[in-house]
Design an enzyme around this catalytic site. Structure first.
Site, mmCIF file in Angstrom:
data_model
loop_
_atom_site.group_PDB
_atom_site.id
_atom_site.type_symbol
_atom_site.label_atom_id
_atom_site.label_comp_id
_atom_site.label_asym_id
_atom_site.label_seq_id
_atom_site.Cartn_x
_atom_site.Cartn_y
_atom_site.Cartn_z
ATOM 1 N N ARG A 239 -6.243 21.461 30.503
ATOM 2 C CA ARG A 239 -7.470 20.956 30.475
ATOM 3 C C ARG A 239 -7.800 20.562 32.033
ATOM 4 O O ARG A 239 -6.956 20.322 32.654
ATOM 5 C CB ARG A 239 -7.889 19.549 29.993
ATOM 6 C CG ARG A 239 -7.399 19.659 27.970
ATOM 7 C CD ARG A 239 -7.582 18.345 27.296
ATOM 8 N NE ARG A 239 -7.520 18.716 26.147
ATOM 9 C CZ ARG A 239 -6.264 18.570 25.629
ATOM 10 N NH1 ARG A 239 -5.141 18.205 26.237
ATOM 11 N NH2 ARG A 239 -6.000 18.714 24.127
ATOM 12 N N LYS A 266 -5.451 13.839 26.930
ATOM 13 C CA LYS A 266 -6.387 13.716 26.020
ATOM 14 C C LYS A 266 -5.673 12.846 24.651
ATOM 15 O O LYS A 266 -6.271 11.700 24.084
ATOM 16 C CB LYS A 266 -6.900 15.058 25.406
ATOM 17 C CG LYS A 266 -8.266 14.793 24.128
ATOM 18 C CD LYS A 266 -8.701 15.897 23.866
ATOM 19 C CE LYS A 266 -9.900 15.701 22.767
ATOM 20 N NZ LYS A 266 -10.524 16.972 22.401
ATOM 21 N N HIS A 329 -12.571 25.437 31.455
ATOM 22 C CA HIS A 329 -12.050 24.918 30.284
ATOM 23 C C HIS A 329 -11.843 26.318 29.539
ATOM 24 O O HIS A 329 -10.815 26.382 28.487
ATOM 25 C CB HIS A 329 -12.960 24.166 29.459
ATOM 26 C CG HIS A 329 -12.274 23.404 28.343
ATOM 27 N ND1 HIS A 329 -11.849 23.720 27.211
ATOM 28 C CD2 HIS A 329 -11.904 21.922 28.621
ATOM 29 C CE1 HIS A 329 -11.182 22.726 26.463
ATOM 30 N NE2 HIS A 329 -11.225 21.907 27.081
ATOM 31 N N ARG A 332 -8.330 27.988 28.570
ATOM 32 C CA ARG A 332 -7.536 27.597 27.290
ATOM 33 C C ARG A 332 -7.830 28.483 26.090
ATOM 34 O O ARG A 332 -6.794 28.911 25.445
ATOM 35 C CB ARG A 332 -7.945 26.184 26.997
ATOM 36 C CG ARG A 332 -7.434 25.215 28.103
ATOM 37 C CD ARG A 332 -7.892 23.826 28.078
ATOM 38 N NE ARG A 332 -7.304 23.186 26.412
ATOM 39 C CZ ARG A 332 -6.270 22.784 26.178
ATOM 40 N NH1 ARG A 332 -5.330 22.729 27.285
ATOM 41 N NH2 ARG A 332 -5.759 22.208 25.010
ATOM 42 N N HIS A 356 -2.174 20.515 21.528
ATOM 43 C CA HIS A 356 -2.899 20.164 20.637
ATOM 44 C C HIS A 356 -2.165 19.440 19.574
ATOM 45 O O HIS A 356 -0.870 19.756 19.363
ATOM 46 C CB HIS A 356 -3.552 21.379 19.726
ATOM 47 C CG HIS A 356 -4.620 22.323 20.449
ATOM 48 N ND1 HIS A 356 -4.734 23.393 20.223
ATOM 49 C CD2 HIS A 356 -5.476 21.865 21.445
ATOM 50 C CE1 HIS A 356 -5.957 23.884 20.968
ATOM 51 N NE2 HIS A 356 -6.124 22.786 21.793
ATOM 52 N N TYR A 366 6.224 18.124 10.851
ATOM 53 C CA TYR A 366 7.005 19.187 10.809
ATOM 54 C C TYR A 366 6.822 19.951 11.864
ATOM 55 O O TYR A 366 7.575 20.923 12.468
ATOM 56 C CB TYR A 366 6.758 20.216 9.615
ATOM 57 C CG TYR A 366 7.576 19.755 8.428
ATOM 58 C CD1 TYR A 366 8.920 20.054 8.038
ATOM 59 C CD2 TYR A 366 6.585 19.053 7.414
ATOM 60 C CE1 TYR A 366 9.414 19.409 6.791
ATOM 61 C CE2 TYR A 366 7.102 18.613 6.116
ATOM 62 C CZ TYR A 366 8.347 19.036 5.969
ATOM 63 O OH TYR A 366 8.958 18.321 4.792
#
Length: 396
Positions: A239, A266, A329, A332, A356, A366
């Site tokens: 980011r 974030k 941005h 990404r 993420h 998992y």
């Protein structure tokens, strides 16, 4: 049978309200939503009454018992605990929405939330204060909150209105947890606001066009540190704020790893980025430019502050790319698209490199693996791929 902390912590209800008694009228109400609320049932003047004592675990079992005992002492002297609470709080500034919201912001600061997060929360709450700030939080209802939200919505700022509703809800839940409110009126406002149209950030995903952008970056003649910053955005796709405020001590050149501290992430988790050979070379050149100070990209006005939010996007505009074509941005989305489309890497490795967090609780359980070795190979492959498409245009 008296409650225990283990029983309180493990209490669950799947379909209806579950009431667990601790004795003396103290009860833990377990909602199907998962919330656990302390309530004290008592009789006063021949009437059955109920007193809210906060939520578990913010109010512990020991604290709830102490509150029960305090209420019992009042009853023995002929005082209604609920009326005593109202009398003590009547007209008190501590009860206003503004004062409790400011407490909530202080709580976020103590939890170590990022300065940018704190600034956003305070900015949003400023919209609520003219309508709700001076009112007792117990007196506010859904109509009052909606009036505050409408002042933002009428300006066409639909996403800000939705975020304000969420932030006000957080303040009310904090007030409930500290026994100064009984309900969260924002829950009744779901669906009451205009849903904003989501516009994805501009990103170049065509390899030929991406090669052209990389060549434009290479020939950029602005501030010396801007070009390496854009190159690293393309290579590492963090980011923008994570890169702008990067410090030299976050980089381990022996292992070729950049560790971004949780305060700048974030999701409030530290994040490791494998450094390709190309990234290490750019950092070595950058070190010659910004060798004084701790920041990789200090502002031209002060070495103690990083470059601004707009620096990288302004550079892209100078290169001729509009905000609908390319953004900082957007690197990404570029990396995510092309890495997934190439079929060489597991989607979880790509998502983990993007930092993420999986929304589904079961899926998240998992997905805790770092996929570190695959990510290291992937980042070197990505750097080689960018080098290839950048040079392809020059040969053409």
């Amino acid at each position: 049978m008296a409650l225990s902390d283990v029983k309180c912590r493990n209490a669950r209800s799947s379909s209806k309200l579950l009431k667990l008694s601790d004795g003396g009228g103290l009860q833990l109400w377990v909602q199907p939503t998962g919330s656990r609320l302390w309530r004290l049932a008592y009789r006063f003047d021949g009437k059955q009454k109920l007193l809210a004592l906060g939520s578990y675990p913010l109010v512990s079992l020991a604290e709830a018992r102490q509150a029960r005992d305090d209420a019992k002492r009042l009853l023995r002297t002929g005082i209604d605990p609920a009326q005593d609470r109202k009398s003590r709080k009547a007209g008190s500034a501590e009860d206003t929405f503004r004062s409790i919201a400011e407490e909530y912001v202080d709580k976020l600061k103590r939890e170590g939330r990022a300065d940018r997060t704190i600034t956003k929360v305070k900015w949003l709450l400023d919209f609520a204060y003219p309508t709700c700030g001076g009112k007792c939080i117990r007196e506010l209802d859904a109509a009052d909150i909606l009036a505050a939200l409408r002042t933002v919505e009428v300006r066409g700022r639909y996403e800000s209105a939705r975020r304000l509703r969420s932030t006000i809800g957080s303040v009310f839940r904090y007030a409930i947890a500290t026994a100064r409110a009984d309900t969260d009126p924002t829950s009744a406002l779901r669906g009451a606001l205009i849903r904003p149209t989501v516009t994805p950030r501009a990103a170049i995903t065509d390899p030929k066009a991406l090669g052209g952008l990389l060549r434009a970056i290479e020939s950029f003649d602005g501030q010396p540190a801007t070009r390496p910053a854009l190159k690293l955005m393309a290579l590492l796709f963090p980011r923008p704020g994570e890169l702008r405020a990067a410090e030299w001590d976050e980089f381990d050149f022996k292992t070729s790893v950049w560790t971004i501290p949780e305060a700048r992430m974030k999701m409030r988790r530290p994040h490791r980025v494998p450094l390709s050979r190309q990234a290490v070379c750019i950092l070595a050149e950058l070190r010659k430019i910004s060798e004084i100070g701790t920041l990789l990209f200090p502002s031209v006005r002060s070495a103690a502050r990083p470059i601004s939010d707009n620096t990288l996007n302004a550079a892209l505009r100078r290169m001729g790319y509009s905000k609908n074509e390319a953004t900082a941005h957007g690197f990404r989305a570029t990396a995510s698209t092309l890495l997934n489309e190439c079929g060489k890497w597991h989607p979880d490795a790509v998502e983990r490199q993007l930092a993420h967090i999986e929304n589904n609780n079961v899926r998240r359980a998992y997905a805790r693996a770092e996929h570190w070795e695959e990510r290291a190979r992937m980042m070197q492959w990505w750097a080689d791929y960018l080098e290839k498409i950048e040079n392809a245009g020059r040969r053409g």
